[in-house]
Structure formats: C-alpha cells, structure tokens
Design a protein around this motif. Structure first.
Motif, PDB file in Angstrom:
ATOM      1  N   HIS A 281       0.835  -1.210   0.000  1.00 53.33           N
ATOM      2  CA  HIS A 281       0.000   0.000   0.000  1.00 53.33           C
ATOM      3  C   HIS A 281       0.868   1.259   0.000  1.00 53.33           C
ATOM      4  O   HIS A 281       0.531   2.258  -0.653  1.00 53.33           O
ATOM      5  CB  HIS A 281      -0.926  -0.007   1.219  1.00 53.33           C
ATOM      6  N   TRP A 282       1.981   1.201   0.737  1.00 55.01           N
ATOM      7  CA  TRP A 282       2.903   2.336   0.793  1.00 55.01           C
ATOM      8  C   TRP A 282       3.500   2.625  -0.586  1.00 55.01           C
ATOM      9  O   TRP A 282       3.584   3.778  -1.010  1.00 55.01           O
ATOM     10  CB  TRP A 282       3.991   2.044   1.816  1.00 55.01           C
ATOM     11  N   VAL A 283       3.872   1.573  -1.311  1.00 52.57           N
ATOM     12  CA  VAL A 283       4.470   1.751  -2.636  1.00 52.57           C
ATOM     13  C   VAL A 283       3.452   2.339  -3.611  1.00 52.57           C
ATOM     14  O   VAL A 283       3.773   3.247  -4.396  1.00 52.57           O
ATOM     15  CB  VAL A 283       5.021   0.412  -3.159  1.00 52.57           C
ATOM     16  N   ARG A 284       2.227   1.831  -3.568  1.00 47.54           N
ATOM     17  CA  ARG A 284       1.197   2.364  -4.472  1.00 47.54           C
ATOM     18  C   ARG A 284       0.925   3.836  -4.176  1.00 47.54           C
ATOM     19  O   ARG A 284       0.755   4.651  -5.095  1.00 47.54           O
ATOM     20  CB  ARG A 284      -0.090   1.543  -4.323  1.00 47.54           C
ATOM     21  N   TRP A 285       0.873   4.161  -2.890  1.00 46.19           N
ATOM     22  CA  TRP A 285       0.652   5.562  -2.527  1.00 46.19           C
ATOM     23  C   TRP A 285       1.828   6.424  -2.969  1.00 46.19           C
ATOM     24  O   TRP A 285       1.648   7.544  -3.447  1.00 46.19           O
ATOM     25  CB  TRP A 285       0.459   5.667  -1.019  1.00 46.19           C
ATOM     26  N   LEU A 286       3.035   5.875  -2.839  1.00 49.02           N
ATOM     27  CA  LEU A 286       4.232   6.620  -3.213  1.00 49.02           C
ATOM     28  C   LEU A 286       4.267   6.900  -4.710  1.00 49.02           C
ATOM     29  O   LEU A 286       4.705   7.972  -5.147  1.00 49.02           O
ATOM     30  CB  LEU A 286       5.476   5.824  -2.796  1.00 49.02           C
ATOM     31  N   LEU A 287       3.803   5.953  -5.501  1.00 54.21           N
ATOM     32  CA  LEU A 287       3.774   6.152  -6.951  1.00 54.21           C
ATOM     33  C   LEU A 287       2.823   7.274  -7.358  1.00 54.21           C
ATOM     34  O   LEU A 287       2.995   7.885  -8.417  1.00 54.21           O
ATOM     35  CB  LEU A 287       3.371   4.853  -7.649  1.00 54.21           C
ATOM     36  N   ASP A 288       1.840   7.540  -6.515  1.00 52.87           N
ATOM     37  CA  ASP A 288       0.884   8.614  -6.801  1.00 52.87           C
ATOM     38  C   ASP A 288       1.353   9.967  -6.275  1.00 52.87           C
ATOM     39  O   ASP A 288       0.624  10.955  -6.384  1.00 52.87           O
ATOM     40  CB  ASP A 288      -0.484   8.284  -6.186  1.00 52.87           C
ATOM     41  N   GLN A 289       2.561   9.997  -5.686  1.00 50.84           N
ATOM     42  CA  GLN A 289       3.096  11.245  -5.125  1.00 50.84           C
ATOM     43  C   GLN A 289       4.448  11.562  -5.766  1.00 50.84           C
ATOM     44  O   GLN A 289       5.501  11.448  -5.131  1.00 50.84           O
ATOM     45  CB  GLN A 289       3.253  11.121  -3.601  1.00 50.84           C
ATOM     46  N   PRO A 290       4.479  11.936  -7.027  1.00 48.46           N
ATOM     47  CA  PRO A 290       5.769  12.160  -7.707  1.00 48.46           C
ATOM     48  C   PRO A 290       6.605  13.266  -7.069  1.00 48.46           C
ATOM     49  O   PRO A 290       7.833  13.175  -7.031  1.00 48.46           O
ATOM     50  CB  PRO A 290       5.354  12.525  -9.136  1.00 48.46           C
ATOM     51  N   ALA A 291       5.951  14.299  -6.554  1.00 52.63           N
ATOM     52  CA  ALA A 291       6.708  15.392  -5.937  1.00 52.63           C
ATOM     53  C   ALA A 291       7.420  14.911  -4.673  1.00 52.63           C
ATOM     54  O   ALA A 291       8.596  15.224  -4.442  1.00 52.63           O
ATOM     55  CB  ALA A 291       5.776  16.554  -5.610  1.00 52.63           C
ATOM     56  N   LEU A 292       6.715  14.131  -3.857  1.00 48.01           N
ATOM     57  CA  LEU A 292       7.320  13.595  -2.636  1.00 48.01           C
ATOM     58  C   LEU A 292       8.446  12.634  -2.977  1.00 48.01           C
ATOM     59  O   LEU A 292       9.490  12.620  -2.317  1.00 48.01           O
ATOM     60  CB  LEU A 292       6.252  12.892  -1.796  1.00 48.01           C
ATOM     61  N   ASN A 293       8.239  11.821  -4.005  1.00 50.50           N
ATOM     62  CA  ASN A 293       9.283  10.894  -4.440  1.00 50.50           C
ATOM     63  C   ASN A 293      10.560  11.637  -4.802  1.00 50.50           C
ATOM     64  O   ASN A 293      11.668  11.224  -4.452  1.00 50.50           O
ATOM     65  CB  ASN A 293       8.795  10.101  -5.659  1.00 50.50           C
ATOM     66  N   LEU A 294      10.382  12.712  -5.522  1.00 59.86           N
ATOM     67  CA  LEU A 294      11.540  13.487  -5.963  1.00 59.86           C
ATOM     68  C   LEU A 294      12.288  14.072  -4.770  1.00 59.86           C
ATOM     69  O   LEU A 294      13.524  14.063  -4.723  1.00 59.86           O
ATOM     70  CB  LEU A 294      11.073  14.603  -6.895  1.00 59.86           C
ATOM     71  N   ILE A 295      11.542  14.551  -3.792  1.00 61.75           N
ATOM     72  CA  ILE A 295      12.168  15.105  -2.587  1.00 61.75           C
ATOM     73  C   ILE A 295      12.933  14.021  -1.831  1.00 61.75           C
ATOM     74  O   ILE A 295      14.072  14.231  -1.384  1.00 61.75           O
ATOM     75  CB  ILE A 295      11.097  15.749  -1.682  1.00 61.75           C
ATOM     76  N   LEU A 296      12.316  12.845  -1.700  1.00 66.89           N
ATOM     77  CA  LEU A 296      12.958  11.758  -0.965  1.00 66.89           C
ATOM     78  C   LEU A 296      14.233  11.281  -1.655  1.00 66.89           C
ATOM     79  O   LEU A 296      15.269  11.082  -1.010  1.00 66.89           O
ATOM     80  CB  LEU A 296      11.979  10.594  -0.810  1.00 66.89           C
ATOM     81  N   LEU A 297      14.172  11.110  -2.959  1.00 66.45           N
ATOM     82  CA  LEU A 297      15.327  10.586  -3.678  1.00 66.45           C
ATOM     83  C   LEU A 297      16.472  11.597  -3.735  1.00 66.45           C
ATOM     84  O   LEU A 297      17.638  11.239  -3.547  1.00 66.45           O
ATOM     85  CB  LEU A 297      14.913  10.162  -5.084  1.00 66.45           C
ATOM     86  N   LYS A 298      16.144  12.853  -3.970  1.00 68.11           N
ATOM     87  CA  LYS A 298      17.206  13.863  -3.982  1.00 68.11           C
ATOM     88  C   LYS A 298      17.720  14.138  -2.572  1.00 68.11           C
ATOM     89  O   LYS A 298      18.901  14.442  -2.380  1.00 68.11           O
ATOM     90  CB  LYS A 298      16.701  15.144  -4.643  1.00 68.11           C
ATOM     91  N   GLY A 299      16.832  14.000  -1.594  1.00 64.03           N
ATOM     92  CA  GLY A 299      17.283  14.120  -0.213  1.00 64.03           C
ATOM     93  C   GLY A 299      18.250  13.013   0.150  1.00 64.03           C
ATOM     94  O   GLY A 299      19.247  13.241   0.853  1.00 64.03           O
ATOM     95  N   ALA A 300      17.982  11.799  -0.331  1.00 63.68           N
ATOM     96  CA  ALA A 300      18.902  10.681  -0.089  1.00 63.68           C
ATOM     97  C   ALA A 300      20.253  10.940  -0.738  1.00 63.68           C
ATOM     98  O   ALA A 300      21.306  10.618  -0.170  1.00 63.68           O
ATOM     99  CB  ALA A 300      18.293   9.387  -0.627  1.00 63.68           C
ATOM    100  N   TRP A 301      20.231  11.548  -1.919  1.00 61.19           N
ATOM    101  CA  TRP A 301      21.493  11.875  -2.595  1.00 61.19           C
ATOM    102  C   TRP A 301      22.282  12.907  -1.790  1.00 61.19           C
ATOM    103  O   TRP A 301      23.505  12.800  -1.661  1.00 61.19           O
ATOM    104  CB  TRP A 301      21.200  12.402  -3.997  1.00 61.19           C
TER     105      TRP A 301
END
Length: 296
Positions: free
Chosen positions: A209-229
């Motif tokens: 459920h978390w992954v499906r929700w994450l796929l619907d939040q592209p802006a949050l995904n971008l923040i998380l991935l660039k934050g990890a970088w």
C-alpha cells in the motif's frame, strides 16, 4: 645545566590504562552480537547453506576470485550434502558465540572471518548472498583480529573511511552520470522495478500500500530521492573532519532507513559500520601518533 632534545618514540600514556581494553571489548561484542542477530535473521529468510543445499546452477561472472573459488570445488563439495552445509552453518554460529563470550581470545575471530568468507563466496556464486551487501560486514570481521591498541584503532578508522567512501562515491557517481538530474523520468520505473516482486507476492501488505501511494506522489518521491542523494554526498565532509560525525551518523541512519523504505534495498549487514561514527574517545586517542620529540 643544559637541555637535550632527543628524538624518540614515546607511548601515549593513555594506552597504559584499562579504558582502551574496555572500549575494545565493547566494540567487539557489539560486532559479534550484531553478527548473531544477522545470522538468525538469515535463517528465518532461508539462506543458511544447508537451506539452499543442492543448487543446480552457479552464477559465474568474469571475476578472478569467483572463478578460482569455483575451480577449487569447495563450494560444490560443501553444498553436496545437507550435513556438510549444516556443519559449516553451525561452526559459523559457534565462532560468533565464542568470540562474543571471549572477546580477547585470538583464535575465534580468524575462524569466524574464514567461515564468513566461505559463506560470502559460496552465496555469491549461487546467488543467495550478494557481495556488495556483505563486503563491509566481512571487512569489519577483521577488526577483532588486532590485539594491539594502535593497530585496532587504525583499522577502526579505516572502516570509518570505508563507510564514508561507499556512500560518498555513490553520490559522486550519480552526479557524474547525471542520474540525480533525471529522477523525474526514471522515478516511476525505479520504484516499480524495485518493488514489483514484493507487491505481486504480498498485495495486501502495508508496504505494498505504501508503494502504491508513493507512486501517486511524484513530488514527494523526488524530494525523498534527492534528499537521499544529499545525505550520501554529505559524507564527503567526514574525510576532512570528525567534528560533524554526529550529523553524519544521523545522515547515514536516515539514508539506510530511506533506502529500505523507498528503494527496497535492505543493506542490513552494513548497519554495524555506523558504530565507527560514534565518539569512541579511547579509540581516537589510540589512533593518534605518539610524541616524536620530548625534552629531557
């Protein structure tokens, strides 16, 4: 009366007390306690040697070490019967327990490292243990070999830089290849590729459920991935100073948690390396070079 200034090596007086031995014992027991937990976790995941006995295909790459290990016939001999594989498994567990109970004993750490190396090479060959997951854990297993204060402290510092190098080099590689600027296009593909198997087999799990929700939040995904970088790149500071090790410790822990949640990459064998970022005062003092000049 005159002053004579001979150049000589003098031992750090801090090394003569018991503080370092207590610190060393604590670090060694932390490592082997963690190793025992990892080994139990691997048993629950079904990746002990006897649980994957009688494999049919070997995953052979052009790496020389892998070819050499395969050509010896040792991995196929171990996995040929359940009894041999179980014997290696139990010896590995016994070496951890003995090294944990007797942290100053010289014999158990080399035995553990040798058996762990056997497990890593065999697991990498038959594709049930990945080398990049176990590399830091395997290197850390050599730390208890050193009884000398200076050598123990030096190797401990080496493992600190190894951890920083792994994370920092990954960030620089992403920067060099432009991957960090192309997350917008790659993000959905990365998430689907990393989580597809889990979602298919566990469609109703909280993580699915978390992954499906994450796929619907592209802006949050971008923040998380660039934050990890950014967290990875921040490890570059650790090569120049240890003043920010508390910050780096937090950054590394957050990165590992985020990597598991977002990218489904549980590098849990590497988690033990974060202890190298803790302020072990006795270890840092022992790592300092002795005074070269003294006034007599």
């Amino acid at each position: 009366m005159f002053f004579r200034v001979p150049i000589r090596f003098s031992m750090n007086p801090y090394l003569k007390n018991q503080d370092f031995e207590q610190t060393r014992t604590l670090i060694v027991r932390l490592f082997y306690g963690f190793a025992i937990l990892i080994w139990i976790f691997k048993y629950t995941n079904g990746v002990w040697l006897h649980q994957v006995a009688h494999p049919t295909l070997a995953y052979i790459t052009p790496e020389e070490v892998q070819w050499l290990w395969y050509s010896t016939g040792i991995p196929s001999w171990i996995l040929a019967t359940d009894l041999r594989a179980l014997t290696v498994d139990l010896l590995l567990l016994a070496s951890m327990l003995l090294a944990f109970c007797y942290p100053r004993q010289r014999w158990w750490p080399p035995l553990f490292s040798g058996l762990l190396c056997t497990y890593c090479l065999t697991g990498y060959l038959y594709y049930f243990a990945r080398g990049h997951n176990l590399s830091g854990f395997l290197l850390m297993s050599f730390l208890p070999w050193f009884q000398s204060h200076r050598r123990f402290a030096a190797y401990f510092q080496f493992m600190r830089y190894f951890l920083l190098y792994i994370l920092c080099s990954a960030a620089l590689w992403k920067l060099y290849n432009g991957v960090v600027w192309d997350y917008d296009n790659q993000l959905p593909f990365i998430l689907k590729m990393q989580h597809a198997e889990y979602v298919v087999h566990h469609p109703d799990a909280w993580r699915s459920h978390w992954v499906r929700w994450l796929l619907d939040q592209p802006a949050l995904n971008l923040i998380l991935l660039k934050g990890a970088w950014v967290l990875q790149l921040s490890c570059l500071v650790g090569f120049f100073t240890k003043k920010f090790d508390y910050f780096l410790l937090t950054a590394v822990v957050l990165f590992f948690i985020g990597d598991w949640l977002v990218m489904n990459l549980p590098f849990y064998e590497m988690y033990i390396l974060v202890i190298t970022l803790l302020p072990w005062q006795a270890v840092r003092l022992a790592a300092k070079p002795p005074s070269l000049i003294s006034v007599v």
